[in-house]
Design an enzyme around this catalytic site. Structure first.
Site, PDB file in Angstrom:
ATOM      1  N   CYS A 163       0.842  -1.195   0.000  1.00  9.06           N
ATOM      2  CA  CYS A 163       0.000   0.000   0.000  1.00  9.06           C
ATOM      3  C   CYS A 163       0.882   1.252   0.000  1.00  9.06           C
ATOM      4  O   CYS A 163       2.095   1.189   0.233  1.00  9.06           O
ATOM      5  CB  CYS A 163      -0.969  -0.017   1.182  1.00  9.06           C
ATOM      6  SG  CYS A 163      -0.316   0.684   2.716  1.00  9.06           S
TER       7      CYS A 163
ATOM      8  N   CYS B 185       2.863   1.783   3.165  1.00  7.82           N
ATOM      9  CA  CYS B 185       3.941   0.783   3.267  1.00  7.82           C
ATOM     10  C   CYS B 185       5.087   1.158   2.332  1.00  7.82           C
ATOM     11  O   CYS B 185       6.264   0.971   2.686  1.00  7.82           O
ATOM     12  CB  CYS B 185       3.412  -0.616   2.962  1.00  7.82           C
ATOM     13  SG  CYS B 185       2.523  -1.384   4.347  1.00  7.82           S
TER      14      CYS B 185
ATOM     15  N   ASP C  79       1.667  15.552   5.663  1.00  6.93           N
ATOM     16  CA  ASP C  79       0.638  15.240   4.675  1.00  6.93           C
ATOM     17  C   ASP C  79       0.937  16.018   3.401  1.00  6.93           C
ATOM     18  O   ASP C  79       1.271  17.201   3.436  1.00  6.93           O
ATOM     19  CB  ASP C  79      -0.753  15.597   5.214  1.00  6.93           C
ATOM     20  CG  ASP C  79      -1.855  14.961   4.394  1.00  6.93           C
ATOM     21  OD1 ASP C  79      -2.552  14.069   4.925  1.00  6.93           O
ATOM     22  OD2 ASP C  79      -2.031  15.357   3.209  1.00  6.93           O
TER      23      ASP C  79
ATOM     24  N   HIS D 190       1.534  -3.129   8.516  1.00  7.42           N
ATOM     25  CA  HIS D 190       0.308  -2.822   7.788  1.00  7.42           C
ATOM     26  C   HIS D 190      -0.907  -3.277   8.586  1.00  7.42           C
ATOM     27  O   HIS D 190      -1.156  -4.476   8.732  1.00  7.42           O
ATOM     28  CB  HIS D 190       0.300  -3.482   6.405  1.00  7.42           C
ATOM     29  CG  HIS D 190      -0.916  -3.137   5.620  1.00  7.42           C
ATOM     30  ND1 HIS D 190      -1.015  -1.986   4.861  1.00  7.42           N
ATOM     31  CD2 HIS D 190      -2.114  -3.761   5.516  1.00  7.42           C
ATOM     32  CE1 HIS D 190      -2.216  -1.929   4.318  1.00  7.42           C
ATOM     33  NE2 HIS D 190      -2.911  -3.001   4.704  1.00  7.42           N
TER      34      HIS D 190
ATOM     35  N   GLY E  72     -14.354   8.355   4.653  1.00  7.69           N
ATOM     36  CA  GLY E  72     -13.394   9.004   3.760  1.00  7.69           C
ATOM     37  C   GLY E  72     -11.978   8.483   3.876  1.00  7.69           C
ATOM     38  O   GLY E  72     -11.030   9.186   3.527  1.00  7.69           O
TER      39      GLY E  72
ATOM     40  N   HIS F  25      -4.287   1.979   5.188  1.00  6.39           N
ATOM     41  CA  HIS F  25      -3.235   1.655   6.159  1.00  6.39           C
ATOM     42  C   HIS F  25      -3.526   2.580   7.329  1.00  6.39           C
ATOM     43  O   HIS F  25      -3.519   3.824   7.150  1.00  6.39           O
ATOM     44  CB  HIS F  25      -1.854   1.915   5.536  1.00  6.39           C
ATOM     45  CG  HIS F  25      -0.683   1.597   6.419  1.00  6.39           C
ATOM     46  ND1 HIS F  25       0.350   0.758   6.027  1.00  6.39           N
ATOM     47  CD2 HIS F  25      -0.354   2.028   7.669  1.00  6.39           C
ATOM     48  CE1 HIS F  25       1.257   0.679   6.995  1.00  6.39           C
ATOM     49  NE2 HIS F  25       0.848   1.447   8.005  1.00  6.39           N
TER      50      HIS F  25
ATOM     51  N   HIS G  88      -3.907   5.176   9.982  1.00  4.87           N
ATOM     52  CA  HIS G  88      -3.120   6.393  10.187  1.00  4.87           C
ATOM     53  C   HIS G  88      -3.932   7.401  10.964  1.00  4.87           C
ATOM     54  O   HIS G  88      -5.165   7.422  10.894  1.00  4.87           O
ATOM     55  CB  HIS G  88      -2.660   6.990   8.854  1.00  4.87           C
ATOM     56  CG  HIS G  88      -3.769   7.279   7.888  1.00  4.87           C
ATOM     57  ND1 HIS G  88      -4.355   6.288   7.119  1.00  4.87           N
ATOM     58  CD2 HIS G  88      -4.420   8.419   7.567  1.00  4.87           C
ATOM     59  CE1 HIS G  88      -5.293   6.829   6.360  1.00  4.87           C
ATOM     60  NE2 HIS G  88      -5.366   8.128   6.629  1.00  4.87           N
TER      61      HIS G  88
HETATM   62  P1  AMP Z   1      -7.396   9.522   4.666  1.00  3.88           P
HETATM   63  O1  AMP Z   1      -8.315  10.276   3.749  1.00  3.88           O
HETATM   64  O2  AMP Z   1      -7.758   9.603   6.112  1.00  3.88           O
HETATM   65  O3  AMP Z   1      -7.169   8.105   4.190  1.00  3.88           O
HETATM   66  O4  AMP Z   1      -6.014  10.284   4.585  1.00  3.88           O
HETATM   67  C1  AMP Z   1      -5.018  10.005   3.641  1.00  3.88           C
HETATM   68  C2  AMP Z   1      -4.103  11.195   3.649  1.00  3.88           C
HETATM   69  O5  AMP Z   1      -2.891  10.824   3.023  1.00  3.88           O
HETATM   70  C3  AMP Z   1      -4.647  12.413   2.899  1.00  3.88           C
HETATM   71  O6  AMP Z   1      -4.726  13.523   3.795  1.00  3.88           O
HETATM   72  C4  AMP Z   1      -3.613  12.646   1.794  1.00  3.88           C
HETATM   73  O7  AMP Z   1      -3.368  14.000   1.536  1.00  3.88           O
HETATM   74  C5  AMP Z   1      -2.394  11.948   2.353  1.00  3.88           C
HETATM   75  N1  AMP Z   1      -1.443  11.488   1.367  1.00  3.88           N
HETATM   76  C6  AMP Z   1      -1.719  10.828   0.212  1.00  3.88           C
HETATM   77  N2  AMP Z   1      -0.582  10.536  -0.443  1.00  3.88           N
HETATM   78  C7  AMP Z   1       0.440  11.024   0.310  1.00  3.88           C
HETATM   79  C8  AMP Z   1       1.852  11.051   0.166  1.00  3.88           C
HETATM   80  N3  AMP Z   1       2.480  10.500  -0.894  1.00  3.88           N
HETATM   81  N4  AMP Z   1       2.581  11.665   1.144  1.00  3.88           N
HETATM   82  C9  AMP Z   1       1.981  12.220   2.202  1.00  3.88           C
HETATM   83  N5  AMP Z   1       0.649  12.213   2.416  1.00  3.88           N
HETATM   84  C10 AMP Z   1      -0.121  11.640   1.464  1.00  3.88           C
HETATM   85 ZN    ZN Z   2       0.386  -0.539   4.385  1.00  2.00          ZN
END
Ligand code: AMP
Ligand code: ZN
Length: 110
Positions: free
Chosen positions: A2, A5, A28, A44, A89, A94, A96
């Site tokens: 993912c 990961c 982010d 993961h 959303g 993974h 977080h």
């Molecule tokens: P969620 O919507 O709770 O799954 O949050 C996923 C978060 O990951 C979003 O706020 C995205 O802006 C962030 N995100 C996606 N790709 C990356 C990346 N390559 N580096 C840092 N943050 C990311």
């Molecule tokens: Zn993962």
């Protein structure tokens, strides 16, 4: 693997703000506030629905470190957000936690 990961493995770049054996925190890519940090377990775990007695240590590790991570970004007041599943959303499957702050946040959660 993912997306997170891949970031943990170093295959996709990130701006790391904290790392130890069990957790990683990075900025982010699309911040919603002046401070927007993502904190992940290095294993993961798909979502909050998948936290168990066997892996909850990673979650407590994250929460033990959140104050230090926030302080390193110059804040001691912030919102911790976890989106669990489609309707909430969750876009990266993974587990977080978002640390969001650095400004006066709206009082409503949603
Ligand atoms: P969620 O919507 O709770 O799954 O949050 C996923 C978060 O990951 C979003 O706020 C995205 O802006 C962030 N995100 C996606 N790709 C990356 C990346 N390559 N580096 C840092 N943050 C990311
Ligand atoms: Zn993962």
């Amino acid at each position: 693997m993912c997306l997170f990961c891949e970031i943990i493995a170093g295959n996709i770049p990130s701006t790391k703000v904290y790392e130890d054996d069990n957790i990683l925190a990075f900025k982010d890519i699309n911040p919603v506030a002046p401070v927007h940090i993502i904190v992940v377990p290095k294993v993961h775990i798909e979502s909050a629905n998948d936290i168990t007695a066997d892996n909850s240590k990673y979650v407590s590790d994250i929460f033990e470190k959140i104050p230090e991570i926030a302080k390193s970004q110059g804040i001691d007041s912030y919102r911790i957000i976890n989106n669990c599943g489609e309707d909430a959303g969750q876009t990266v499957k993974h587990l977080h936690f978002h640390i969001v702050g650095g400004t006066k946040l709206g009082e409503k959660i949603v």
